[in-house]
Design a protein around this motif. Structure first.
Motif, mmCIF file in Angstrom:
data_model
loop_
_atom_site.group_PDB
_atom_site.id
_atom_site.type_symbol
_atom_site.label_atom_id
_atom_site.label_comp_id
_atom_site.label_asym_id
_atom_site.label_seq_id
_atom_site.Cartn_x
_atom_site.Cartn_y
_atom_site.Cartn_z
ATOM 1 N N LEU A 111 30.199 28.471 7.430
ATOM 2 C CA LEU A 111 29.851 28.000 8.770
ATOM 3 C C LEU A 111 28.891 26.802 8.704
ATOM 4 O O LEU A 111 29.019 25.858 9.495
ATOM 5 N N MET A 112 27.953 26.848 7.772
ATOM 6 C CA MET A 112 27.038 25.729 7.612
ATOM 7 C C MET A 112 27.800 24.471 7.192
ATOM 8 O O MET A 112 27.507 23.360 7.674
ATOM 9 N N GLU A 113 28.779 24.651 6.321
ATOM 10 C CA GLU A 113 29.586 23.517 5.872
ATOM 11 C C GLU A 113 30.374 22.923 7.039
ATOM 12 O O GLU A 113 30.470 21.698 7.179
ATOM 13 N N ILE A 114 30.908 23.781 7.892
ATOM 14 C CA ILE A 114 31.660 23.318 9.064
ATOM 15 C C ILE A 114 30.739 22.560 10.013
ATOM 16 O O ILE A 114 31.125 21.525 10.592
ATOM 17 N N MET A 115 29.531 23.057 10.184
ATOM 18 C CA MET A 115 28.561 22.378 11.051
ATOM 19 C C MET A 115 28.251 20.978 10.520
ATOM 20 O O MET A 115 28.153 20.010 11.297
ATOM 21 N N GLU A 116 28.100 20.864 9.221
ATOM 22 C CA GLU A 116 27.820 19.562 8.622
ATOM 23 C C GLU A 116 28.984 18.597 8.817
ATOM 24 O O GLU A 116 28.783 17.405 9.079
ATOM 25 N N TYR A 166 38.990 26.954 12.074
ATOM 26 C CA TYR A 166 37.958 25.917 11.960
ATOM 27 C C TYR A 166 38.553 24.606 11.449
ATOM 28 O O TYR A 166 38.239 23.526 11.989
ATOM 29 N N PHE A 167 39.389 24.690 10.416
ATOM 30 C CA PHE A 167 40.006 23.471 9.880
ATOM 31 C C PHE A 167 40.904 22.804 10.921
ATOM 32 O O PHE A 167 40.929 21.571 11.043
ATOM 33 N N THR A 168 41.628 23.611 11.679
ATOM 34 C CA THR A 168 42.507 23.072 12.721
ATOM 35 C C THR A 168 41.700 22.427 13.831
ATOM 36 O O THR A 168 42.072 21.384 14.362
ATOM 37 N N ASN A 169 40.583 23.040 14.173
ATOM 38 C CA ASN A 169 39.722 22.483 15.217
ATOM 39 C C ASN A 169 39.179 21.120 14.809
ATOM 40 O O ASN A 169 39.136 20.185 15.629
ATOM 41 N N ILE A 170 38.790 20.990 13.554
ATOM 42 C CA ILE A 170 38.304 19.698 13.055
ATOM 43 C C ILE A 170 39.414 18.661 13.097
ATOM 44 O O ILE A 170 39.204 17.509 13.514
ATOM 45 N N ASP A 171 40.609 19.054 12.670
ATOM 46 C CA ASP A 171 41.752 18.138 12.687
ATOM 47 C C ASP A 171 42.063 17.669 14.106
ATOM 48 O O ASP A 171 42.310 16.475 14.341
ATOM 49 N N ASP A 172 42.039 18.594 15.065
ATOM 50 C CA ASP A 172 42.292 18.236 16.464
ATOM 51 C C ASP A 172 41.202 17.305 17.008
ATOM 52 O O ASP A 172 41.482 16.372 17.773
ATOM 53 N N LYS A 173 39.971 17.580 16.617
ATOM 54 C CA LYS A 173 38.856 16.758 17.091
ATOM 55 C C LYS A 173 38.992 15.317 16.582
ATOM 56 O O LYS A 173 38.767 14.359 17.349
#
Length: 269
Positions: free
Chosen positions: A195-200, A253-260
C-alpha cells in the motif's frame, strides 16, 4: 441407482469429513477444498432437491465458474414447446423460433465461451457484434409481449456479459463472485508495504508535469499489471482461490493506476 441419489451420496461423503481434520488445515487448504467440492453441490441443486442441511454458513461455497460449465444449459427447455434448449445454438432461440430466457446462464455461457479466465478478447468482441445484430430490435417487432420482454432481458445481459468479460479485472471479480468468494471491504487486507508503494506511485503521478515524466511510471505499472494478470490466470487454473483473491486485490490497484494515467493522457497530452 439414479443420478440424483448418486450425487447426493457423493455430497454426503464430502460433508461427513471429520471436523477435527478440517480445523487443523490452513485457510488456503479449506478454500481449495471448497473449489473442488462446489461441483457436486451444483449437480445436486440442479435436480431441485431440498437440502435443509446445507446452510450458507457451511464449509461449501457457491459453485465456481470453472466447475459449473454447461450445468445451466443442460437442464433448459423451451418455455413454449418443451424441447431441450441445451446447446449453444439454442441459447437465445429455440428451434421452434421462440425467444428463450438467459438469466440462468453465466456470462461465459451467454457469450459461448469456456469458463476460463483466459479469454480471447478478439473472439469475444466478434461474438458481441454478432449478438448485437442477432438481437437487434427491428428484427423482432412481431414477437409476442412475453418474447419482447425476454428479448430485452437478452440484450441487457449480453451487454453486461461483454463489459464484464472484456476486462481482466472485471472478469476476475466476476469469477470470484461466482465461486462464492467475492472481495469485500472486510476481507480485502493488503500488505502495508504494498500500500505504501502504491501511495508513492500515485504521488509520482500527481507530480508528473509532462509526457516524458509520466511515461516511465506507465511502463513500469503496465509490466506489473501484465505479470499480475498472468499470476491470476495461473491461480484460477490451479483452483487456488486464496491466491487468486489476493492477486486480484492487487490487480485492482494496478488497474486503477493504469486508468488514472490514461485519464491524464486524454485530458492533458
Amino acid at each position: 441407482m439414479s443420478a440424483p441419489i448418486k450425487i447426493l451420496n457423493s455430497l454426503q461423503k464430502l460433508i461427513s469429513i471429520n471436523i477435527r481434520q478440517i480445523s487443523a488445515v490452513s485457510s488456503k487448504e479449506i478454500c481449495n477444498f471448497q473449489f473442488k467440492a462446489n461441483q457436486r453441490i451444483r449437480q445436486y441443486h440442479s435436480f431441485n432437491f431440498l437440502t435443509p442441511h446445507l446452510h450458507t454458513s457451511t464449509l461449501f461455497a457457491k459453485i465456481s465458474i470453472r466447475n459449473r460449465r454447461n450445468y445451466s444449459l443442460q437442464h433448459r427447455e423451451c418455455w413454449r414447446c418443451g424441447k431441450p434448449t441445451n446447446t449453444k445454438e439454442d441459447i437465445f432461440f429455440c428451434s421452434c423460433g421462440v425467444v428463450q430466457a438467459v438469466h440462468t446462464l453465466s456470462y461465459f455461457e451467454i457469450m459461448s465461451l469456456d469458463d476460463n479466465f483466459d479469454v480471447d478478447t478478439t473472439l469475444l468482441s466478434q461474438k458481441y457484434k454478432e449478438l448485437q445484430k442477432l438481437l437487434h430490435p427491428d428484427k423482432h417487432t412481431l414477437k409476442s409481449e412475453e418474447e419482447k420482454r425476454l428479448f430485452e432481458e437478452q440484450s441487457s445481459l449480453v451487454n453486461k456479459a461483454y463489459s464484464t468479460l472484456i476486462k481482466p479485472l472485471n472478469r476476475a471479480l466476476y469469477m470470484l463472485d461466482q465461486a462464492g468468494h467475492p472481495i469485500e471491504e472486510q476481507n480485502s487486507d493488503v500488505d502495508q508495504d504494498f500500500l505504501m508503494e502504491i501511495m508513492e506511485i500515485n504521488e509520482d503521478i500527481a507530480d508528473a508535469d509532462s509526457l516524458e515524466s509520466l511515461k516511465p511510471i506507465e511502463m513500469v505499472n503496465k509490466k506489473r499489471l501484465e505479470d499480475n494478470i498472468s499470476k491470476v490466470s495461473k491461480a484460477f487454473q490451479e483452483g487456488d482461490i486464496t491466491a487468486a483473491k489476493q492477486l486480484i486485490i492487487k490487480l485492482k490497484y494496478f488497474t486503477n493506476i493504469d486508468d488514472k494515467i490514461k485519464d491524464i493522457y486524454r485530458g492533458q497530452f
